[in-house]
Enzyme design. Sequence first.
Site, PDB file in Angstrom:
ATOM      1  N   PRO A   1       1.430  -1.615   0.670  1.00  0.00           N
ATOM      2  CA  PRO A   1       0.236  -1.058   0.025  1.00  0.00           C
ATOM      3  C   PRO A   1       0.588   0.187  -0.795  1.00  0.00           C
ATOM      4  CG  PRO A   1      -0.024  -1.160   2.424  1.00  0.00           C
ATOM      5  CD  PRO A   1       1.392  -1.520   2.123  1.00  0.00           C
ATOM      6  N   GLU A   2       0.211   0.180  -2.050  1.00  0.00           N
ATOM      7  CA  GLU A   2       0.445   1.331  -2.923  1.00  0.00           C
ATOM      8  C   GLU A   2      -0.884   2.066  -3.125  1.00  0.00           C
ATOM      9  OE1 GLU A   2       3.215   2.450  -4.040  1.00  0.00           O
ATOM     10  OE2 GLU A   2       4.655   0.825  -3.776  1.00  0.00           O
TER      11      GLU A   2
END
Length: 271
Positions: free
Chosen positions: A2-3
């Site tokens: 997840p960014e």
Amino acid sequence: MPELPEVVVTLRGVLPHIKGKRVADVVVRNSRLRWPVPESLSELLAGKVLVDGRQRAKYMLFRFDHGHLMIHLGMSGNLRIVQKGVAPATHDHVDIVFEGGVVLRFTDPRRFGSVLWLEGEPEQHRLLQHLGPEPFEESINGNYLYELSRGKTTSIKQFLMDNQVVVGVGNIYANESLFLSGIRPKKAAGRVSRKSYELLSGNVKTVLGRAIEQGGTTLKDFAGNEGKPGYFKQQLYVYGRGGEPCLNCQSLLKEIRLGQRSTVYCPSCQK
Ligand SMILES: [Zn+2]
């Protein structure tokens, strides 16, 4: 992994379901995350109202009157809303159960994520105090990056991914924004012109903004019981396309390692 865009969209997805609600119970099935989930979490939160939530870098900060619940998704975590009574799966480690039966469920197969309790001002916490500005802040502009990078021999890509310079520019977004700005990733940060930094700061915002927008449309279902919110699939110019033709000029894209991270660029478009 997840960014920043996934974190922003996750927060937007879950917050409306829990904001203003009172915690009834906390269930910790596995406290061995990146850092241990505090044993007192249930006592700390039971009966308290979740006032609001915001994001700082890749941390989600859920505000209560007496402190903040801080959640990080790590390498493989996700956060979603389920209804009370939905049986937990293997990696569903923490549930925050609200009055009325809404549950904020934290899932993390690799357990690099974290669920922590913060007293006092979050910005003073050891995990947050050294972080640079958020990418969408006005202060992130060509002048800021230019001034900060003078004399720096580190590559522009590593400079851009340094959390003390600006937070949230992960590997995908660094690759993409450097391509759009025509800057070669291994060029020394101190040798990039003010004009290029102006382009770059704009493109960082564009690339992240587009990912958030797309995520908002692909990840509508934070409250669905089936499936888990996935990570975004997006139209990418260079990331993951080493050896393939440049979408701009058809030259073959080059792939190198920079700071152990996959780095792809166009040898013709990026100088
Ligand atoms: Zn090209």
